[in-house]
Design a protein around this motif. Structure first.
Motif, short mmCIF file in Angstrom:
data_model
loop_
_atom_site.label_atom_id
_atom_site.label_comp_id
_atom_site.label_asym_id
_atom_site.label_seq_id
_atom_site.Cartn_x
_atom_site.Cartn_y
_atom_site.Cartn_z
N HIS A 170 0.71 -1.19 -0.11
CA HIS A 170 -0.06 -0.11 -0.04
C HIS A 170 1.07 1.19 0.00
CE1 HIS A 170 -3.83 -1.78 0.08
NE2 HIS A 170 -3.68 -2.50 1.26
N ALA A 171 2.04 1.41 0.93
CA ALA A 171 2.97 2.32 0.81
C ALA A 171 3.53 2.56 -0.49
CB ALA A 171 3.80 2.13 1.87
N LEU A 172 4.01 1.53 -0.82
CA LEU A 172 4.63 1.59 -2.44
C LEU A 172 3.74 2.08 -3.59
CD1 LEU A 172 7.43 1.07 -3.78
CD2 LEU A 172 6.57 -1.27 -4.44
N LYS A 173 2.38 1.57 -3.38
CA LYS A 173 1.31 2.16 -4.24
C LYS A 173 1.22 3.50 -4.20
CE LYS A 173 -3.59 1.37 -5.43
NZ LYS A 173 -4.75 0.67 -5.08
N ASP A 174 1.08 4.00 -3.14
CA ASP A 174 0.68 5.44 -2.67
C ASP A 174 2.03 6.30 -3.31
OD1 ASP A 174 -1.47 5.01 -1.37
OD2 ASP A 174 -0.83 5.39 0.67
N TYR A 175 3.23 5.87 -3.12
CA TYR A 175 4.55 6.43 -3.59
C TYR A 175 4.25 6.62 -5.18
CZ TYR A 175 9.32 7.45 -4.78
OH TYR A 175 10.36 8.09 -5.43
N ASN A 176 4.02 5.51 -5.84
CA ASN A 176 3.97 5.49 -7.18
C ASN A 176 2.64 6.29 -7.67
OD1 ASN A 176 6.01 3.38 -7.93
ND2 ASN A 176 4.78 1.90 -7.46
N GLU A 177 1.67 6.14 -7.23
CA GLU A 177 0.71 7.24 -7.71
C GLU A 177 0.76 8.69 -7.21
OE1 GLU A 177 -2.94 6.02 -5.44
OE2 GLU A 177 -3.30 3.97 -6.73
N GLN A 178 1.61 9.08 -6.21
CA GLN A 178 1.65 10.29 -6.22
C GLN A 178 3.09 11.10 -7.00
OE1 GLN A 178 1.85 11.57 -1.93
NE2 GLN A 178 3.57 13.16 -2.52
N ASN A 179 3.99 9.92 -7.51
CA ASN A 179 5.03 10.53 -8.28
C ASN A 179 4.94 10.03 -9.76
OD1 ASN A 179 6.97 11.44 -6.16
ND2 ASN A 179 6.40 9.62 -5.21
N HIS A 180 3.78 9.29 -10.08
CA HIS A 180 3.66 8.80 -11.44
C HIS A 180 4.70 7.93 -11.81
CE1 HIS A 180 0.44 12.06 -11.42
NE2 HIS A 180 1.47 12.97 -11.12
N THR A 181 4.89 7.04 -10.93
CA THR A 181 6.05 6.06 -11.25
C THR A 181 5.40 4.45 -11.04
OG1 THR A 181 6.69 6.15 -9.18
CG2 THR A 181 7.95 7.39 -10.51
N ALA A 182 6.14 3.60 -11.64
CA ALA A 182 5.94 2.22 -11.48
C ALA A 182 7.29 1.43 -10.75
CB ALA A 182 5.62 1.60 -12.58
N ILE A 183 7.60 2.11 -9.65
CA ILE A 183 8.78 1.35 -8.92
C ILE A 183 8.46 0.28 -8.09
CG2 ILE A 183 10.70 1.86 -7.20
CD1 ILE A 183 10.72 3.82 -9.78
N GLU A 184 9.33 -0.83 -8.08
CA GLU A 184 9.26 -1.96 -7.48
C GLU A 184 10.39 -2.20 -6.56
OE1 GLU A 184 8.07 -5.73 -9.34
OE2 GLU A 184 7.00 -4.42 -10.86
N LEU A 185 10.48 -2.85 -5.42
CA LEU A 185 11.49 -3.15 -4.61
C LEU A 185 11.93 -4.75 -4.74
CD1 LEU A 185 9.99 -1.54 -1.24
CD2 LEU A 185 11.63 -0.32 -3.08
N SER A 186 13.19 -4.84 -4.45
CA SER A 186 13.71 -6.19 -4.72
C SER A 186 13.18 -7.14 -3.31
CB SER A 186 15.20 -6.12 -4.98
OG SER A 186 15.74 -5.86 -3.44
#
Length: 498
Positions: free
Chosen positions: A354-370
């Motif tokens: 959920h935290a990663l989804k919020d980050y991506n939505e706010q910054n218009h990215t599609a980042i994933e963590l290893s």
């Protein structure tokens, strides 16, 4: 195998009074009782119906005879491959039928039977009790159980969906502890009593309060909230109770309603209630007891109908010292304790996503963590709870080299690696005497927070979503040095509150 029951005496006679007979006749299963000779001495109403015969045609028959009358086949581990005639000749005692079996009647009925043997202390056989259940009943029972399980699964899915709608994606209830909390919260939402929510900072107390309001009878009415630690003492009273025209310097022309009046008919949520000034506590008590509010500078009381939900991160002993006793007891009629992250391991993976989804939505990215970073986050001690976890996820995501990258462990800066692996930087020499004592989780968290922001109180307050005075109070309590110089230009500019 048959279940064996031992009785204290062998002087046992089989006799039923009328009351017991009525009870056994009401049972849906056939019940048959055989004595030590294998003679049928009792059968209930259902048993006669199964065989389709009258009592005088069955009582007194041998178990081997009865097992083959009107029967197409009688199957058990002991009778496999035997004809009905062989069974009738060889199986004459109740002990011969010691294992569960199956019977197919000429009338088409299919029955399953099980048995219990009653013996005396010396092991002598006294009675064999056989319970017969129609196979169609078993099938129906299994079908009904399957239907109930499907309904339960559907209800569970609907509940999760409802929780997601009302609580939002940030409130995760995967762990048993949080699911049980949601059930209790749903129960308390239907009540009108005031409620106190306790739990460490960053566990979601405000989200839980909003959930309780949203599923309760006041859902259609306003929900207002105030963090009692986020405002200077002088403004808390005006925010809560409102003020009249000219009540104080800077007061709104014409006066203004307070949050309690705005919430009338609904719910007022008072976060960090322990930080409320004593003078304001006395005035809040009037709202609780008399359902009246008096604006600052005013004399006429205003009637209000409001439910109060309060919250605090303080332990009960601290809370009792900081709140007036009469207010404490009136606010804590109902209580809910949100568990810390250490008791919510099952929630962590979902919270990370959920935290990663919020980050991506706010910054218009599609980042994933290893996977290595995800495992480190999942295993990391989180004294700062969800707020700290969210901060760590965002720090890791910010190290991505592109808008669609997967952040590797090696891409993280050393200070973040140390944070995730528990190898925090050493504190200054001036804190050595404090460090000599075992630090609480909260103290450790604030030391790391102070190190991360290089002592900037404003930055720490922004991350914690509290007023800077709350941060200063914490730092002083743990003798943690902070950069006082950060405050001077802001105070000089009149920007004392944020």
């Amino acid at each position: 195998m048959a279940k064996n029951v031992t009785v204290s005496s062998c002087d046992v006679t089989f006799d039923l009074d009328r009351g017991m007979e009525l009870i056994l006749d009401a049972v849906d299963d056939g019940i048959f009782v055989y004595d030590h000779n294998g003679t049928l001495v009792y059968c209930n109403k259902k048993g006669f119906e199964v065989w389709g015969r009258k009592p005088e045609e069955m009582i007194g028959l041998n178990i081997g005879e009865l097992a083959t009358i009107g029967v197409r086949e009688c199957l058990s581990p002991s009778t496999v491959g035997m004809s009905l005639d062989e069974i009738r000749r060889k199986f004459r005692h109740a002990e011969d039928f010691s294992e569960p079996g199956y019977m197919h009647f000429e009338n088409g009925k299919k029955m399953a039977y099980s048995c219990t043997h009653i013996r005396d202390k010396q092991g002598k056989f006294l009675y064999g009790i056989y319970t017969v259940l129609e196979a169609t009943d078993i099938v129906e029972s299994k079908k009904r159980i399957a239907e109930l399980e499907e309904l339960t699964s559907l209800y569970d899915e609907q509940l999760r969906s409802l929780n997601a709608q009302l609580l939002g994606p940030k409130f995760v209830a995967v762990s048993t502890a949080m699911r049980e909390l949601c059930v209790r919260a749903l129960k308390f939402s239907r009540l009108e009593s005031n409620l106190l929510i306790t739990g460490d900072s960053g566990t979601g107390k405000s989200l839980l309060a909003r959930y309780i309001h949203s599923v309760g009878p006041r859902a259609a009415k306003p929900f207002q909230s105030l963090n009692c630690a986020s405002l200077p003492e002088a403004l808390v009273e005006a925010e809560l109770f409102g003020h009249t025209d000219g009540a104080f310097t800077g007061a709104t022309r014409g006066g203004r309603k307070g949050l309690i009046e705005f919430a009338s008919g609904g719910t007022i949520f008072l976060d960090e209630i322990a930080e409320m000034p004593l003078s304001v506590q006395a005035k809040l008590l009037t709202v609780v007891e008399d359902k009246q509010v008096r604006r600052v500078g005013g004399s006429a009381p205003v009637r209000v109908d409001v439910r109060i939900i309060a919250a605090t991160h303080r332990k009960d002993r601290e809370l009792r010292q900081m709140l007036r006793p009469d207010l404490y007891y009136r606010l804590s009629t109902l209580r809910l304790q949100i568990p810390p992250m250490s008791e919510r391991a099952a929630d962590v993976p979902a919270l990370i996503q959920h935290a990663l989804k919020d980050y991506n939505e706010q910054n218009h990215t599609a980042i994933e963590l290893s996977r290595e970073i995800l495992d480190a986050l999942a295993n990391h001690a989180l004294p700062g709870n969800i707020r700290q976890l969210r901060s760590l996820v965002w720090q890791a995501a910010a190290e991505a080299d592109g808008r669609h990258a997967i952040v590797s462990w090696n891409a993280l800066p050393e200070n973040l690696k140390s944070e995730l692996t528990g190898r925090g930087t050493a504190s200054s020499a001036g804190d050595a005497d404090v460090r000599a004592q075992p630090a609480s989780e909260e103290e450790t968290y604030f030391r790391r927070l102070c190190d991360t922001h290089k002592g900037d109180v404003h930055a720490m307050a922004r991350e914690l979503s509290v007023h800077r005075t709350t941060v200063i109070r914490k730092l002083r309590a743990y003798n943690i040095r902070y950069a006082r110089s950060h405050l001077r230009p802001r105070v000089a500019d009149g920007g004392g509150t944020h």
